[in-house]
Design a protein around this motif. Structure first.
Motif, mmCIF file in Angstrom:
data_model
loop_
_atom_site.group_PDB
_atom_site.id
_atom_site.type_symbol
_atom_site.label_atom_id
_atom_site.label_comp_id
_atom_site.label_asym_id
_atom_site.label_seq_id
_atom_site.Cartn_x
_atom_site.Cartn_y
_atom_site.Cartn_z
ATOM 1 N N THR A 144 0.831 -0.999 0.028
ATOM 2 C CA THR A 144 0.319 0.257 -0.150
ATOM 3 C C THR A 144 0.918 1.056 0.107
ATOM 4 N N GLY A 145 0.364 2.524 -0.470
ATOM 5 C CA GLY A 145 1.249 3.976 -0.838
ATOM 6 C C GLY A 145 0.840 4.100 -1.645
ATOM 7 N N GLU A 149 3.143 5.773 -2.934
ATOM 8 C CA GLU A 149 4.513 6.397 -3.696
ATOM 9 C C GLU A 149 5.438 5.074 -4.433
ATOM 10 N N ASP A 192 -3.438 4.394 -1.118
ATOM 11 C CA ASP A 192 -3.661 4.821 0.789
ATOM 12 C C ASP A 192 -5.407 5.177 0.499
ATOM 13 N N GLY A 216 1.023 1.290 5.319
ATOM 14 C CA GLY A 216 -0.543 1.869 6.009
ATOM 15 C C GLY A 216 -0.635 2.207 7.717
ATOM 16 N N ASP A 252 -2.321 6.680 6.671
ATOM 17 C CA ASP A 252 -2.088 4.816 7.606
ATOM 18 C C ASP A 252 -4.103 4.378 7.831
HETATM 19 MG MG MG Z 1 2.391 4.557 3.348
#
Ligand code: MG
Ligand code: AMP
Length: 432
Positions: A189-190, A192, A232, A256, A263
């Motif tokens: 997850t994320g 970036e 996210d 997250g 998160d």
């Molecule tokens: Mg993250």
């Protein structure tokens, strides 16, 4: 809100109360595909191995008694009575004072009870001079001497490595009932994180955890499925987790789970089913935000995003569950004793894991050196470490020169550790 974190031991207890890891089923698997899988049945030998009494050497099949008086300079003289072909039943019978030429692996002919190696026999037309005595049974492998028909040769719960596969092949077994591999989904997850192969735009990093966690799942006997990278975002995370849970036996996510505004994993996990989150942070370093849920009977391990923390918590919490679900015998993790090169500090009140690399000193003693103290995010920590040292919650540090138990990431010791002939200088409790 201040909340007391569970200790690692408490977290394991809580998990145990909420989920019982057990095999997810069995299936019949062709022999060519049983490698590294776990036997779901005992294997009882359907035949003797070897199936017939055979010669272990190239030489002459004899009645041992006819050679008893043979000496280097006074050989026994036997009559040549023929050749024993390999791969078929002998037509020749070895009678008193006769001998037949035989090759390695050929069936011992009737009448013979031993074989004289070619090196100690000289053929002269129709006679064979035997220069050494042999005793009954010498250089002969009797039918069933390796495996006896009816013997339980492999046991349920054993992992089939090349040696076990060899045994199955010898017995002519083409299909084996194995435990199904637990299916484990991996989600990164994320916003970036980008997939490998994509251009790395400013602010982005490549997805490491999908690859490290999938490999670690495979190493302990699970079948990883990469779900991909989910941003996210509540609805996307929810949809991905919901769908994945219907198809998989377990889900492992990374990222997250901290306390940042993005998160969102904990919130999502509590909307998917019962009981929801059972562990919300653990007093460990690294790995503190680790969150665990059980959703309608399936565990979800949400690990921190830092690749080192994620992998470490995988070893602590996830791996033992996957191993139980594979049906394999419980094996203690591979641990070696080493000497701490430097003082290694613990984080107050948290079980601390220090990644270490192993080298050998000139006496063959293993030395554990911290790979990168405190930098749980540094990916090079992972690449440099052979394993980790555990410092308990009530211990301040391990001092330089103290003995340190190193839990290895892999049973083999890498790099310098291998070069020093580790076998004599370390003990491990891995029975394999
Ligand atoms: Mg993250
Ligand atoms: P998070 O737990 O989401 O706050 O992430 C902690 C750190 O780990 C951040 O620097 C993330 O960019 C990084 N990270 C999270 N997921 C991954 C991943 N799949 N691969 C590599 N780094 C990651």
């Amino acid at each position: 809100m201040f909340r007391k974190l569970l200790s690692l031991d408490e977290a394991k207890e809580v998990f145990k109360r909420n989920f019982l890891p057990k095999p997810v089923g069995v299936e019949s698997v062709p022999l060519s595909e049983v490698g590294n899988r776990v036997l779901a049945e005992d294997i009882v030998a359907p035949l003797d191995i070897p199936p017939f009494t055979r010669s272990m050497v190239d030489g002459y099949a004899v009645r041992a008694v006819d050679t008893f008086h043979a000496e280097e300079n006074e050989p026994a003289t036997l009559e040549f009575c023929g050749y024993i072909a390999i791969g078929e039943l002998p037509t020749v019978t070895v009678k008193n004072h006769t001998t037949a030429e035989i090759v390695t692996g050929a069936p011992l002919p009737k009448g013979a009870d031993a074989v004289v190696m070619l090196e100690y026999a000289v053929r002269q037309d129709n006679t064979v001079l035997i220069h050494r005595p042999v005793s009954a049974g010498e250089k002969v492998m009797t039918a069933g001497s390796d495996i006896q028909k009816g013997e339980t040769i492999l046991e349920k719960g054993q992992i089939s490595h090349s040696r076990e596969i060899g045994t199955l092949a010898a017995l002519g077994i083409t299909e084996v009932v194995m435990y199904k591999r637990p299916k484990v989904a991996v989600i990164s997850t994320g916003a970036e994180i980008v997939d490998l192969g994509e251009p790395l735009l400013p602010g982005k990093i490549y997805d490491i955890n999908t690859f490290t966690l999938s490999a670690a799942i495979r190493e302990c006997g699970g079948e990883p499925t990469s779900v991909g990278i989910i941003p996210d975002e509540m609805s996307q995370l929810k949809r991905a987790l919901k769908k994945t849970l219907t198809m998989m036996d377990m889900v492992v996510t990374s990222g997250g789970v901290s306390v940042g505004p993005k998160d969102l994993i904990p919130q999502v996990l509590n909307t998917l089913g019962k009981p929801g989150i059972i562990i919300s942070g653990i007093a460990v370093k690294p790995g503190k935000p680790t969150t665990v849920a059980v959703i309608d009977g399936k565990p979800v391990f949400s690990l921190p995003g830092n690749p080192t923390s994620a992998l470490l918590m995988f070893y602590q919490l996830v791996r033992p569950q996957i191993r139980c679900m594979t049906g394999a015998y419980e094996k203690a993790p591979p641990i070696v004793k080493a000497v701490a090169e430097k003082r290694m500090f613990a984080e107050k009140g948290r079980r601390t894991f220090v990644m270490v690399k192993l080298t050998g000193d000139k006496n063959g003693q293993l030395i554990a050196s911290p790979a990168a103290l405190g930098l749980s995010g540094a990916i090079t920590t992972l690449a440099k470490a052979d394993g980790f040292v555990e410092i308990s919650e009530d211990q301040q540090f391990i001092d330089a020169g103290d003995e340190a138990s190193v839990c290895l990431f892999n049973p083999e010791i890498n790099r310098e550790g291998r070069k020093i002939g580790v076998s004599s200088s370390f003990t491990r409790n891995d029975p394999a």
